[in-house]
Design a protein around this motif. Structure first.
Motif, PDB file in Angstrom:
ATOM      1  N   ALA A 111      -4.437  28.142  27.732  1.00  0.00           N
ATOM      2  CA  ALA A 111      -4.250  26.760  27.285  1.00  0.00           C
ATOM      3  C   ALA A 111      -5.529  25.944  27.483  1.00  0.00           C
ATOM      4  N   ALA A 140      -7.879  26.805  24.790  1.00  0.00           N
ATOM      5  CA  ALA A 140      -7.488  26.190  23.517  1.00  0.00           C
ATOM      6  C   ALA A 140      -7.932  24.735  23.472  1.00  0.00           C
ATOM      7  N   PHE A 163      -1.978  22.202  20.337  1.00  0.00           N
ATOM      8  CA  PHE A 163      -1.914  23.649  20.490  1.00  0.00           C
ATOM      9  C   PHE A 163      -0.461  24.029  20.749  1.00  0.00           C
ATOM     10  N   ARG A 164      -0.128  25.271  20.453  1.00  0.00           N
ATOM     11  CA  ARG A 164       1.241  25.742  20.609  1.00  0.00           C
ATOM     12  C   ARG A 164       1.270  26.848  21.657  1.00  0.00           C
ATOM     13  N   LEU A 165       2.247  26.767  22.545  1.00  0.00           N
ATOM     14  CA  LEU A 165       2.473  27.797  23.561  1.00  0.00           C
ATOM     15  C   LEU A 165       3.765  28.520  23.237  1.00  0.00           C
ATOM     16  N   ASP A 210      -4.229  27.698  18.414  1.00  0.00           N
ATOM     17  CA  ASP A 210      -4.973  26.464  18.159  1.00  0.00           C
ATOM     18  C   ASP A 210      -5.458  26.468  16.715  1.00  0.00           C
ATOM     19  N   THR A 218      -4.370  32.731  17.222  1.00  0.00           N
ATOM     20  CA  THR A 218      -3.485  32.860  18.373  1.00  0.00           C
ATOM     21  C   THR A 218      -4.137  33.830  19.342  1.00  0.00           C
ATOM     22  N   ALA A 273       1.691  22.561  29.963  1.00  0.00           N
ATOM     23  CA  ALA A 273       2.081  23.887  29.454  1.00  0.00           C
ATOM     24  C   ALA A 273       2.281  24.860  30.612  1.00  0.00           C
ATOM     25  N   VAL A 305      -1.003  31.502  22.811  1.00  0.00           N
ATOM     26  CA  VAL A 305      -1.497  30.136  22.681  1.00  0.00           C
ATOM     27  C   VAL A 305      -2.236  30.053  21.351  1.00  0.00           C
ATOM     28  N   ALA A 361      -2.632  20.972  28.742  1.00  0.00           N
ATOM     29  CA  ALA A 361      -2.770  22.323  29.307  1.00  0.00           C
ATOM     30  C   ALA A 361      -2.020  22.421  30.643  1.00  0.00           C
ATOM     31  N   VAL A 372      -1.282  31.428  31.364  1.00  0.00           N
ATOM     32  CA  VAL A 372      -1.039  30.234  30.537  1.00  0.00           C
ATOM     33  C   VAL A 372      -2.129  29.199  30.802  1.00  0.00           C
ATOM     34  N   SER A 424      -3.791  18.611  22.639  1.00  0.00           N
ATOM     35  CA  SER A 424      -5.008  19.359  23.001  1.00  0.00           C
ATOM     36  C   SER A 424      -5.846  18.537  23.982  1.00  0.00           C
TER      37      SER A 424
END
Length: 154
Positions: A68, A71, A82-84, A102, A146, A37, A100, A34, A64, A29
């Motif tokens: 991102a 997030a 964080f997940r993409l 968090d 999300t 990503a 995305v 970001a 994105v 994060s």
């Protein structure tokens, strides 16, 4: 004895399931996370046949980047990534879905009711709203949220 031959017609082959192309990865994060990503999403779009300069790839890159960075800026919890997820179901829907996730469930994205030229933030979600065919949020289990956006590609 009956010598009748029964002819059977084979059942038609079922239509194959559309191919699901998927990228899922966790990122730190941080602003660098970001950026990474966004770069990885553009690279995966190229793998899927959408060159970096194509409208589809540029749209995904912008979505994105915005989700991102939000997030990182608004959803960051110390020690949590964080997940993409970028998913493309081909060929039937021609839709790319960006998610995305968090760890902050208390800070949901909202487009400000009014913006002025002097405002320093708030334009990113306007961009998401313009580029995405639809977008929204869902709770993330066990914690967080999300933020997702979908866009059509050709």
């Amino acid at each position: 004895m009956d010598n009748t031959v029964l002819k059977t017609t084979p059942a038609p082959d079922p239509e194959p399931e559309p191919e699901l192309r998927d990228l899922t990865q966790q990122f730190p994060s941080t602003p660098g996370g970001a950026r990474l990503a966004r770069r990885l999403a553009v690279r995966r779009m190229e793998d899927w046949g959408y060159p970096p300069a194509s409208d589809a790839s540029c749209t995904v890159a912008l979505l994105v980047a915005e989700l991102a960075s939000n997030a990182v800026r608004h959803g960051r919890v110390t020690g949590r990534d964080f997940r993409l997820r970028v998913a493309c179901r081909e060929p039937s829907t021609r839709t790319i879905r960006i998610e995305v996730s968090d760890a902050r469930e208390d800070r949901l994205p909202a487009i400000p009711p009014t913006l002025t030229a002097d405002d320093e933030s708030g334009r990113g979600l306007l961009l998401v709203d313009l580029l995405a065919t639809r977008w929204g949020t869902t709770p993330r289990i066990p914690v967080g949220k999300t933020v997702w956006a979908e866009c059509g590609v050709s």
